[in-house]
Design a protein around this motif. Structure first.
Motif, PDB file in Angstrom:
ATOM      1  N   GLY A  41      37.916 -17.695  70.603  1.00 32.09           N
ATOM      2  CA  GLY A  41      37.070 -17.762  69.778  1.00 32.09           C
ATOM      3  C   GLY A  41      36.709 -16.798  68.933  1.00 32.09           C
ATOM      4  N   ARG A  42      37.230 -16.664  68.407  1.00 30.97           N
ATOM      5  CA  ARG A  42      36.144 -15.071  67.511  1.00 30.97           C
ATOM      6  C   ARG A  42      36.711 -15.467  66.029  1.00 30.97           C
ATOM      7  N   VAL A  43      37.693 -16.350  65.831  1.00 24.11           N
ATOM      8  CA  VAL A  43      37.367 -16.903  64.380  1.00 24.11           C
ATOM      9  C   VAL A  43      37.950 -18.431  64.642  1.00 24.11           C
ATOM     10  N   GLU A  44      38.217 -19.586  63.305  1.00 28.89           N
ATOM     11  CA  GLU A  44      38.176 -20.875  63.565  1.00 28.89           C
ATOM     12  C   GLU A  44      38.359 -21.337  62.406  1.00 28.89           C
ATOM     13  N   VAL A  45      39.291 -22.532  61.882  1.00 32.10           N
ATOM     14  CA  VAL A  45      39.268 -22.843  60.581  1.00 32.10           C
ATOM     15  C   VAL A  45      38.684 -24.540  60.794  1.00 32.10           C
ATOM     16  N   VAL A  89      36.786 -18.881  59.381  1.00 35.16           N
ATOM     17  CA  VAL A  89      35.538 -18.468  59.576  1.00 35.16           C
ATOM     18  C   VAL A  89      35.325 -17.587  60.707  1.00 35.16           C
ATOM     19  N   ALA A  90      34.366 -16.516  60.736  1.00 30.11           N
ATOM     20  CA  ALA A  90      34.409 -15.546  62.567  1.00 30.11           C
ATOM     21  C   ALA A  90      33.414 -16.512  63.339  1.00 30.11           C
ATOM     22  N   LEU A  91      32.967 -16.822  64.466  1.00 31.19           N
ATOM     23  CA  LEU A  91      32.706 -17.119  65.385  1.00 31.19           C
ATOM     24  C   LEU A  91      31.774 -16.508  66.513  1.00 31.19           C
ATOM     25  N   GLN A  92      31.539 -15.082  65.814  1.00 31.22           N
ATOM     26  CA  GLN A  92      30.827 -13.978  66.317  1.00 31.22           C
ATOM     27  C   GLN A  92      31.194 -12.776  65.567  1.00 31.22           C
ATOM     28  N   ARG A  93      30.215 -12.219  65.628  1.00 37.29           N
ATOM     29  CA  ARG A  93      30.187 -10.713  64.447  1.00 37.29           C
ATOM     30  C   ARG A  93      31.115  -9.550  64.892  1.00 37.29           C
ATOM     31  N   ARG A 139      33.332  -5.944  63.196  1.00 38.28           N
ATOM     32  CA  ARG A 139      33.061  -4.925  62.711  1.00 38.28           C
ATOM     33  C   ARG A 139      34.118  -4.416  61.368  1.00 38.28           C
ATOM     34  N   ALA A 140      33.784  -3.546  60.993  1.00 37.89           N
ATOM     35  CA  ALA A 140      34.490  -3.428  59.882  1.00 37.89           C
ATOM     36  C   ALA A 140      35.912  -2.140  60.603  1.00 37.89           C
ATOM     37  N   GLY A 141      36.744  -2.879  60.077  1.00 40.48           N
ATOM     38  CA  GLY A 141      38.017  -2.165  60.980  1.00 40.48           C
ATOM     39  C   GLY A 141      38.144  -3.115  61.606  1.00 40.48           C
ATOM     40  N   GLU A 142      38.093  -4.353  61.761  1.00 41.69           N
ATOM     41  CA  GLU A 142      38.646  -5.198  62.775  1.00 41.69           C
ATOM     42  C   GLU A 142      39.678  -5.503  63.041  1.00 41.69           C
ATOM     43  N   ILE A 143      41.023  -5.454  64.158  1.00 44.15           N
ATOM     44  CA  ILE A 143      41.459  -7.079  63.247  1.00 44.15           C
ATOM     45  C   ILE A 143      41.181  -8.651  63.972  1.00 44.15           C
ATOM     46  N   VAL A 144      41.049  -9.201  63.489  1.00 38.03           N
ATOM     47  CA  VAL A 144      40.561 -10.457  63.288  1.00 38.03           C
ATOM     48  C   VAL A 144      41.639 -11.593  63.618  1.00 38.03           C
ATOM     49  N   LEU A 145      42.985 -11.478  63.074  1.00 32.70           N
ATOM     50  CA  LEU A 145      44.338 -12.684  62.848  1.00 32.70           C
ATOM     51  C   LEU A 145      45.020 -11.527  63.111  1.00 32.70           C
ATOM     52  N   ASP A 165      31.723  -5.155  57.443  1.00 34.02           N
ATOM     53  CA  ASP A 165      30.883  -5.994  58.857  1.00 34.02           C
ATOM     54  C   ASP A 165      30.728  -7.495  58.848  1.00 34.02           C
ATOM     55  N   CYS A 166      31.354  -8.613  59.370  1.00 32.44           N
ATOM     56  CA  CYS A 166      30.884  -9.561  59.563  1.00 32.44           C
ATOM     57  C   CYS A 166      30.086 -10.285  60.486  1.00 32.44           C
ATOM     58  N   GLU A 167      29.295 -11.041  60.563  1.00 34.25           N
ATOM     59  CA  GLU A 167      28.011 -11.467  61.356  1.00 34.25           C
ATOM     60  C   GLU A 167      28.840 -13.419  61.340  1.00 34.25           C
ATOM     61  N   SER A 168      28.689 -13.646  62.516  1.00 36.02           N
ATOM     62  CA  SER A 168      28.950 -14.735  63.026  1.00 36.02           C
ATOM     63  C   SER A 168      28.443 -16.133  61.463  1.00 36.02           C
ATOM     64  N   GLY A 169      29.549 -16.736  61.676  1.00 35.48           N
ATOM     65  CA  GLY A 169      29.188 -17.914  60.533  1.00 35.48           C
ATOM     66  C   GLY A 169      29.617 -17.385  59.313  1.00 35.48           C
ATOM     67  N   THR A 170      30.650 -16.625  59.358  1.00 34.08           N
ATOM     68  CA  THR A 170      31.089 -15.731  58.069  1.00 34.08           C
ATOM     69  C   THR A 170      32.568 -16.302  57.293  1.00 34.08           C
ATOM     70  N   GLU A 171      32.570 -17.109  56.404  1.00 30.59           N
ATOM     71  CA  GLU A 171      33.884 -17.199  56.116  1.00 30.59           C
ATOM     72  C   GLU A 171      35.000 -15.531  55.320  1.00 30.59           C
ATOM     73  N   LEU A 172      35.791 -15.660  56.087  1.00 28.64           N
ATOM     74  CA  LEU A 172      36.681 -14.481  56.332  1.00 28.64           C
ATOM     75  C   LEU A 172      38.087 -15.330  55.121  1.00 28.64           C
ATOM     76  N   THR A 173      37.723 -13.622  53.750  1.00 25.94           N
ATOM     77  CA  THR A 173      38.424 -14.213  52.933  1.00 25.94           C
ATOM     78  C   THR A 173      39.657 -13.028  52.216  1.00 25.94           C
ATOM     79  N   ILE A 174      40.582 -13.194  51.503  1.00 21.95           N
ATOM     80  CA  ILE A 174      40.901 -11.884  51.127  1.00 21.95           C
ATOM     81  C   ILE A 174      41.412 -12.201  49.740  1.00 21.95           C
ATOM     82  N   ALA A 175      42.277 -10.752  49.094  1.00 22.18           N
ATOM     83  CA  ALA A 175      42.302 -11.165  47.614  1.00 22.18           C
ATOM     84  C   ALA A 175      43.655 -11.492  47.585  1.00 22.18           C
ATOM     85  N   TYR A 176      43.669 -12.845  47.296  1.00 25.07           N
ATOM     86  CA  TYR A 176      45.055 -13.107  45.906  1.00 25.07           C
ATOM     87  C   TYR A 176      45.911 -12.354  45.483  1.00 25.07           C
ATOM     88  N   VAL A 177      45.143 -11.698  44.099  1.00 22.59           N
ATOM     89  CA  VAL A 177      45.222 -11.393  43.243  1.00 22.59           C
ATOM     90  C   VAL A 177      44.805  -9.771  43.126  1.00 22.59           C
TER      91      VAL A 177
END
Length: 359
Positions: free
Chosen positions: A24-28, A38-42, A44-50, A307-319
């Motif tokens: 329940g920490r992230v969802e598509v 998208v993050a479902l909870q706050r 923190r920087a450095g935290e593994i989310v997936l 840090d990412c708040e709940s509801g924030t889209e989680l993004t990465i760099a493709y290039v």
């Protein structure tokens, strides 16, 4: 901690369920712009989310002689000694007898026979990866309906990608946006992959034009032909007659791989192979990403950069983010079929600030 893993094996299929997706920490989510993580909870920087295992992965040509084909570890990373080479195919190498046995159970049995048939040549990584996807799909089809011994990285109801090959099938192929040359390249790789899967790819290889001719003989490559309805077996004598294994369907699979695969890197960010991770493939690009991807062997980790708040889209760099914006824009249009400038003025401003700080 992202959570523990549950691993089991049924019907010859090795399973890894990532609890990082199920707790329940992230969802598509899906909106007009497509899928996003998208993050479902706050967070923190450095935290593994997936944390995710690949649906299929393959070492590149430089790495296959120095890394375990099953774990992707070097001999040193596996505890020393030398890698064991497959005595039949003379291609794959393994860190241990256990790794070799696990690889045999999870698909190398079929690939070994295919490699022997096409010796002394070895198909390129893209062809081998497509073949591994198709072999895994065949193993899943042989299981009882509803069996949980299928790819489960996306099985959490909140993820919405489905289980087994459905998680791969849900990925976009951008077929309509491909040029004729790009479609021809996919067609050529598809013919090679299908021949390799059924151990019919010989050491003489495939004529560069025959793949396109074979594809065009079943209809056009614009995605509207009747080829999707013609089983591969009806044209080649192969025993598997599922519509996912027509030339056009596999060409589209190759296209999906080109847009959704991750380059697997070592600790120094040197590329060692390719992997297809459907959950991670839902993450969108940002020139100011809040997450990054790393690997341990072939296991993928997504970690927060801020840090990412709940509801924030989680993004990465493709290039490569240090490249000029126009270079990044061209790379994204070429390889991922979207325009960086479609993000609007605010995205351009954020990118400009971030790029100036980086320099």
């Amino acid at each position: 901690r992202a959570g523990s893993f549950g691993r089991w094996r049924r019907g010859g299929v090795d399973m890894v369920l990532s609890s990082a997706l199920a707790d329940g920490r992230v969802e598509v989510r899906t909106d007009s712009g497509g899928r996003k993580l998208v993050a479902l909870q706050r967070l923190r920087a450095g935290e593994i989310v997936l944390v995710a295992e690949p649906y299929a992965a393959v070492l590149d040509e430089a790495a296959r002689n120095v890394r375990c084909d099953h774990t992707f570890a070097t001999a040193g990373e596996a505890g020393g000694g030398s890698l064991l080479r497959c005595s039949i195919s003379k291609v794959a190498r393994y860190a241990s007898r256990e790794a070799q046995a696990a690889a045999w159970r999870s698909g190398y049995k079929e690939e070994c026979a295919a490699l022997v048939a096409c010796a002394p040549r070895v198909p390129p990584p893209t062809v081998r990866l497509a073949a591994r996807v198709l072999w895994r799909r065949r193993r899943e089809r042989s299981l009882a309906p509803g069996s949980d011994a299928v790819y489960a990285e996306a099985a959490c109801p909140k993820i919405g990608l489905g289980a087994g090959y459905d998680a791969v099938d849900a990925l976009v192929d951008h077929w309509g946006a491909l040029s004729d040359d790009e479609k021809a390249h996919c067609a050529q790789a598809a013919v090679a992959a299908l021949a390799f899967v059924d151990a019919r790819l010989t050491g003489k290889g495939i004529d560069e034009r025959s793949a396109v001719d074979d594809m065009e003989s079943t209809g056009s490559m614009d995605g509207t032909s009747h080829a999707d309805d013609v089983p591969y077996a009806n044209r080649t004598g192969a025993t598997n007659d599922h519509p996912h294994e027509t030339h056009l369907a596999v060409a589209k699979l190759i296209a999906k791989m080109s847009h959704n695969c991750h380059t697997i890197c070592d600790d120094e960010l040197n590329p060692v192979g390719l992997g297809l991770y459907p959950p991670a493939a839902t993450m969108n690009h940002s020139c100011v990403p809040n997450c990054c991807v790393t690997f341990k062997g072939k296991t993928l980790y997504v970690r927060c950069l801020s840090d990412c708040e709940s509801g924030t889209e989680l993004t990465i760099a493709y290039v490569e983010l240090c490249a000029p914006r126009e270079t990044r824009r061209n790379e994204l249009k070429k390889h991922y079929k979207f325009d960086l400038d479609d993000g609007g003025v605010e995205d351009v401003k954020k990118d400009t600030v971030a790029h100036s700080v980086a320099h």
